[in-house]
Design a protein around this motif. Sequence first.
Motif, PDB file in Angstrom:
ATOM      1  N   UNK A 197       0.831  -1.204   0.000  1.00 35.93           N
ATOM      2  CA  UNK A 197       0.000   0.000   0.000  1.00 35.93           C
ATOM      3  C   UNK A 197       0.866   1.256   0.000  1.00 35.93           C
ATOM      4  N   UNK A 198       1.944   1.233   0.780  1.00 36.16           N
ATOM      5  CA  UNK A 198       2.853   2.383   0.815  1.00 36.16           C
ATOM      6  C   UNK A 198       3.487   2.614  -0.548  1.00 36.16           C
ATOM      7  N   UNK A 199       3.854   1.528  -1.224  1.00 35.85           N
ATOM      8  CA  UNK A 199       4.443   1.648  -2.565  1.00 35.85           C
ATOM      9  C   UNK A 199       3.453   2.321  -3.517  1.00 35.85           C
ATOM     10  N   UNK A 200       2.200   1.903  -3.464  1.00 34.22           N
ATOM     11  CA  UNK A 200       1.180   2.519  -4.326  1.00 34.22           C
ATOM     12  C   UNK A 200       1.039   4.006  -4.045  1.00 34.22           C
ATOM     13  N   UNK A 201       0.974   4.356  -2.768  1.00 28.61           N
ATOM     14  CA  UNK A 201       0.760   5.755  -2.382  1.00 28.61           C
ATOM     15  C   UNK A 201       1.903   6.642  -2.859  1.00 28.61           C
ATOM     16  N   UNK A 202       3.135   6.234  -2.564  1.00 25.64           N
ATOM     17  CA  UNK A 202       4.285   7.064  -2.936  1.00 25.64           C
ATOM     18  C   UNK A 202       4.403   7.213  -4.451  1.00 25.64           C
ATOM     19  N   UNK A 203       4.141   6.136  -5.172  1.00 19.95           N
ATOM     20  CA  UNK A 203       4.245   6.201  -6.631  1.00 19.95           C
ATOM     21  C   UNK A 203       3.156   7.083  -7.229  1.00 19.95           C
ATOM     22  N   UNK A 204       1.955   7.012  -6.675  1.00 22.56           N
ATOM     23  CA  UNK A 204       0.863   7.869  -7.163  1.00 22.56           C
ATOM     24  C   UNK A 204       1.173   9.328  -6.883  1.00 22.56           C
ATOM     25  N   UNK A 205       1.671   9.624  -5.688  1.00 23.93           N
ATOM     26  CA  UNK A 205       2.001  11.006  -5.338  1.00 23.93           C
ATOM     27  C   UNK A 205       3.082  11.544  -6.274  1.00 23.93           C
ATOM     28  N   UNK A 206       4.126  10.734  -6.506  1.00 21.61           N
ATOM     29  CA  UNK A 206       5.200  11.178  -7.393  1.00 21.61           C
ATOM     30  C   UNK A 206       4.702  11.477  -8.787  1.00 21.61           C
ATOM     31  N   UNK A 207       3.895  10.569  -9.337  1.00 19.51           N
ATOM     32  CA  UNK A 207       3.394  10.760 -10.698  1.00 19.51           C
ATOM     33  C   UNK A 207       2.387  11.902 -10.778  1.00 19.51           C
ATOM     34  N   UNK A 208       1.507  12.000  -9.789  1.00 23.22           N
ATOM     35  CA  UNK A 208       0.497  13.072  -9.801  1.00 23.22           C
ATOM     36  C   UNK A 208       1.160  14.434  -9.658  1.00 23.22           C
ATOM     37  N   UNK A 475       6.957  20.867  -8.196  1.00 17.54           N
ATOM     38  CA  UNK A 475       7.950  20.266  -9.093  1.00 17.54           C
ATOM     39  C   UNK A 475       9.082  19.645  -8.278  1.00 17.54           C
ATOM     40  N   UNK A 476       9.561  20.385  -7.281  1.00 20.05           N
ATOM     41  CA  UNK A 476      10.649  19.886  -6.436  1.00 20.05           C
ATOM     42  C   UNK A 476      10.173  18.731  -5.554  1.00 20.05           C
ATOM     43  N   UNK A 477       8.883  18.726  -5.229  1.00 18.80           N
ATOM     44  CA  UNK A 477       8.333  17.665  -4.383  1.00 18.80           C
ATOM     45  C   UNK A 477       8.440  16.303  -5.061  1.00 18.80           C
ATOM     46  N   UNK A 478       8.435  16.297  -6.394  1.00 13.61           N
ATOM     47  CA  UNK A 478       8.595  15.041  -7.131  1.00 13.61           C
ATOM     48  C   UNK A 478       9.933  14.396  -6.783  1.00 13.61           C
ATOM     49  N   UNK A 479      10.960  15.212  -6.636  1.00 15.34           N
ATOM     50  CA  UNK A 479      12.294  14.695  -6.313  1.00 15.34           C
ATOM     51  C   UNK A 479      12.298  14.077  -4.917  1.00 15.34           C
ATOM     52  N   UNK A 480      11.554  14.675  -3.984  1.00 13.78           N
ATOM     53  CA  UNK A 480      11.449  14.098  -2.641  1.00 13.78           C
ATOM     54  C   UNK A 480      10.732  12.753  -2.706  1.00 13.78           C
ATOM     55  N   UNK A 481       9.663  12.688  -3.475  1.00 10.02           N
ATOM     56  CA  UNK A 481       8.924  11.426  -3.637  1.00 10.02           C
ATOM     57  C   UNK A 481       9.783  10.358  -4.286  1.00 10.02           C
ATOM     58  N   UNK A 482      10.804  10.782  -5.031  1.00  7.89           N
ATOM     59  CA  UNK A 482      11.684   9.820  -5.695  1.00  7.89           C
ATOM     60  C   UNK A 482      12.499   9.001  -4.710  1.00  7.89           C
ATOM     61  N   UNK A 483      12.635   9.470  -3.468  1.00 14.16           N
ATOM     62  CA  UNK A 483      13.424   8.724  -2.473  1.00 14.16           C
ATOM     63  C   UNK A 483      12.796   7.355  -2.183  1.00 14.16           C
ATOM     64  N   UNK A 484      11.540   7.282  -1.702  1.00 13.27           N
ATOM     65  CA  UNK A 484      10.945   5.952  -1.478  1.00 13.27           C
ATOM     66  C   UNK A 484      10.732   5.177  -2.774  1.00 13.27           C
ATOM     67  N   UNK A 485      10.436   5.883  -3.856  1.00 10.37           N
ATOM     68  CA  UNK A 485      10.228   5.193  -5.132  1.00 10.37           C
ATOM     69  C   UNK A 485      11.512   4.522  -5.590  1.00 10.37           C
ATOM     70  N   UNK A 486      12.646   5.171  -5.386  1.00 11.46           N
ATOM     71  CA  UNK A 486      13.921   4.587  -5.801  1.00 11.46           C
ATOM     72  C   UNK A 486      14.263   3.335  -5.003  1.00 11.46           C
ATOM     73  N   UNK A 487      13.818   3.298  -3.747  1.00 13.76           N
ATOM     74  CA  UNK A 487      14.023   2.089  -2.935  1.00 13.76           C
ATOM     75  C   UNK A 487      13.178   0.946  -3.486  1.00 13.76           C
ATOM     76  N   UNK A 488      11.974   1.266  -3.942  1.00 13.96           N
ATOM     77  CA  UNK A 488      11.105   0.249  -4.551  1.00 13.96           C
ATOM     78  C   UNK A 488      11.724  -0.319  -5.823  1.00 13.96           C
ATOM     79  N   UNK A 489      12.440   0.516  -6.572  1.00 14.77           N
ATOM     80  CA  UNK A 489      13.005   0.085  -7.853  1.00 14.77           C
ATOM     81  C   UNK A 489      14.279  -0.734  -7.723  1.00 14.77           C
ATOM     82  N   UNK A 490      14.922  -0.708  -6.561  1.00 13.21           N
ATOM     83  CA  UNK A 490      16.182  -1.440  -6.418  1.00 13.21           C
ATOM     84  C   UNK A 490      16.016  -2.954  -6.565  1.00 13.21           C
ATOM     85  N   UNK A 491      15.028  -3.593  -5.892  1.00  8.70           N
ATOM     86  CA  UNK A 491      14.891  -5.048  -6.059  1.00  8.70           C
ATOM     87  C   UNK A 491      14.625  -5.478  -7.501  1.00  8.70           C
ATOM     88  N   UNK A 492      14.090  -4.573  -8.305  1.00  7.83           N
ATOM     89  CA  UNK A 492      13.810  -4.897  -9.706  1.00  7.83           C
ATOM     90  C   UNK A 492      15.091  -5.297 -10.428  1.00  7.83           C
TER      91      UNK A 492
END
Length: 533
Positions: A197-208, A475-492
Motif C-alpha cells: 500500500x505504501x508503494x502505491x501511495x508514494x508512486x501515485x504522489x510522485x506521478x500526480x 515540481x521539487x516535491x517530485x524529487x522528494x517522492x523519488x526517495x521511497x520510489x527509488x528504494x522500490x526500484x532497487x529489487x527490480x
Amino acid sequence: MTKNYWQFIREKVDWPVFLFSGGILLAFVLFSFFKVDAVSNFVNKGFDLSIRYFGAYWQFLMMATFVVGAVLAVSKYGKVRLGDAKKPEMSYFKWVAVILTTGLGAGGVFWAAAEPMYYFLDVPPMHKGIVGGTEEAIGPALAQSYMSWGFTAWSVYGAISAIILIYAHKHKGMPLKPRTLLYPILKEKVLTSKWGAAADVFCIIGAAAGTIGPIGFLGLQVSYGVSSIFGIPDTFITQLSVIVILTGVVLVSTLTGIEKGIQFLSKLNVNMVAVIAVFLLLLGPGLFIINSFMSSYGTYISEFVNISTFRGDEAWLGGWMLFFFGWFIGFGPLVALFVARISNGRKIREIFVVVAVIAPVVTNFWFTVLGGTGIFYELKNLGSVSGPLEEGGLPSAIIAIAGQMPLGSIMPSVFLILTTLFVVTTVDSMSYSISMAVTGDGNPPKVVRVFWAVIMSTIATILIKIGGGGIGALQSFVVIAAVPVSILLLPVVWYAPKVARVLAIEQGIVKEEQDMVMIKEVAADRETELKSQ
C-alpha cells in the motif's frame, strides 16, 4: 449511470490508497493556500536532503537498471515473450509513439529548447577549461542534455520493471499496481501488505505531482507565449483558459481510451515532431544540427561513465542532472505500469530497445534540433536567445528560437500547439496509470480516469492562483517522492533477470538440462506459492 455501475466502482477502487494519496496532495494545496512560503521552504529542505543523501544512489540505480536491461536484451533471455498474447496488441509505430510522448511531456519543447542553451552558456563542471558561449562549448552542452534525457534516465520507465509487472499480472493474476513490483519478494502477500500500500501511495504522489507541475507550467508558459505573439494579456484568466482547453482535450482522449484517444494524440505528436525536424534540417541550420549531433553524441558516449558518475559539484548536480534523475525516478513506476499495459505480447528485447535506446536517441536528436538551432542563432547573433532566456525563463527561449526560424511569424504558435499536445498526452497517460494504480485494472473505469484528469488540472489552477512558488515547490516535491520510489526500484534490478529466466524455461528458450540451478529455483518459488496459499 446505474446503481450497479457505482457499486462496481466502489468495489474496484482501493480506498485506503486513494484516500492517502489524494489526502497528501490536498494537504499540500491547503498548506500552500495559507503558508506558501513555509511550504516552499519545507520542500526546498527536503529537496536538498534528498539530493545529498540519495543522489549517488540514484546514479548507481539508473546505471544498474540500464546495464541489467542491456545484458538481458542481448542475451538469450531477450527472446522471451511477455504476457499471454501470441502477438502484440498494438502496431510498432503506435507503440513507440505512445511510449515516446508519454515520457517526454512538456520537456519535449521547453526543456529541449532551453536546457542545451543553459549548458552552452555555463558549461557543466565536469568539462573543465571550456569557456561558455564558444564553439568548444557546443559538444559538452548537448552531451549533458543527452545525459539528462538519455539511456539511463529512460531505463527506469519500464526497461526491466515491465518484465516483473507483466509476469505478475498476466501469469500470477496480480493487479496492475506499483506494489506488484514487490511480487517476487512478497508473493501473494503483496495484495494485503502495508508495504504494498505504501508503494502505491508514494508512486501515485510522485506521478500526480509530476503531472500537476507541467499542467501549471503549461498554463504559465502558453499564456506568456500568446502574450508575446498576439498581445493577449498574460493574466490568470488567460492561464485558466489554457488549462481548461487542455483539460477538455484530455477528457475527450480519456473517454476514448488507449486504442483511440491516446494513440491518436501520440501519433500526431510524433508526426509533428518529424515534420518540424525535417523542415529545420532542409530550410534551417541543417548541417549545423547534424554535425553537432554527431560530435556531441561522440562526447556523450566516450564520457558516458564519467558524466553518469560525476560527484564533484553537489550544488550543480542538485540543480541539474540529479533534478532530472529524480524526476524520471518519481515518474518511473507509473510510466512502467503504462508500458506494461500496452506491451502485452512484446519480447523483453523489444521493450528494452524501445524504452532505453530508441526513445532516448530520438529525444536526444530532437534536443539537438531545438537546442542546437538555438545555439546556432546565439552564435550568429549574440544575445538573441540568451537574453530572452535570462529575462523570461523557459517559455521565452522557445519563442526567441522559433521567431528566428524560417517562417518565423508562425513557428512560435506551432511550438505552443506542440507543447500543449505533449502535455495533453502525458496527462492522459498518467490519468490512466494512476487509475490503474488505485483499481488494479488494466482498463480502469472511465469515471476514475476522468476524476484524476480533472483533479490534477484543478490543483494546478489553484496553485497558479495562489502564486508564490506553489507550482515550483510541487515540481521539487517530485524529487522528494523519488526517495521511497527509488528504494522500490532497487529489487527490480535483481529480480527482473530471475523472472526472465523463469519465463525462458517455460517457453523452451532455455533447455532444462542446461540450467538445472534455475529449475530448482523455479520449483522453490512454486513451493513457496503453494505454502502461502
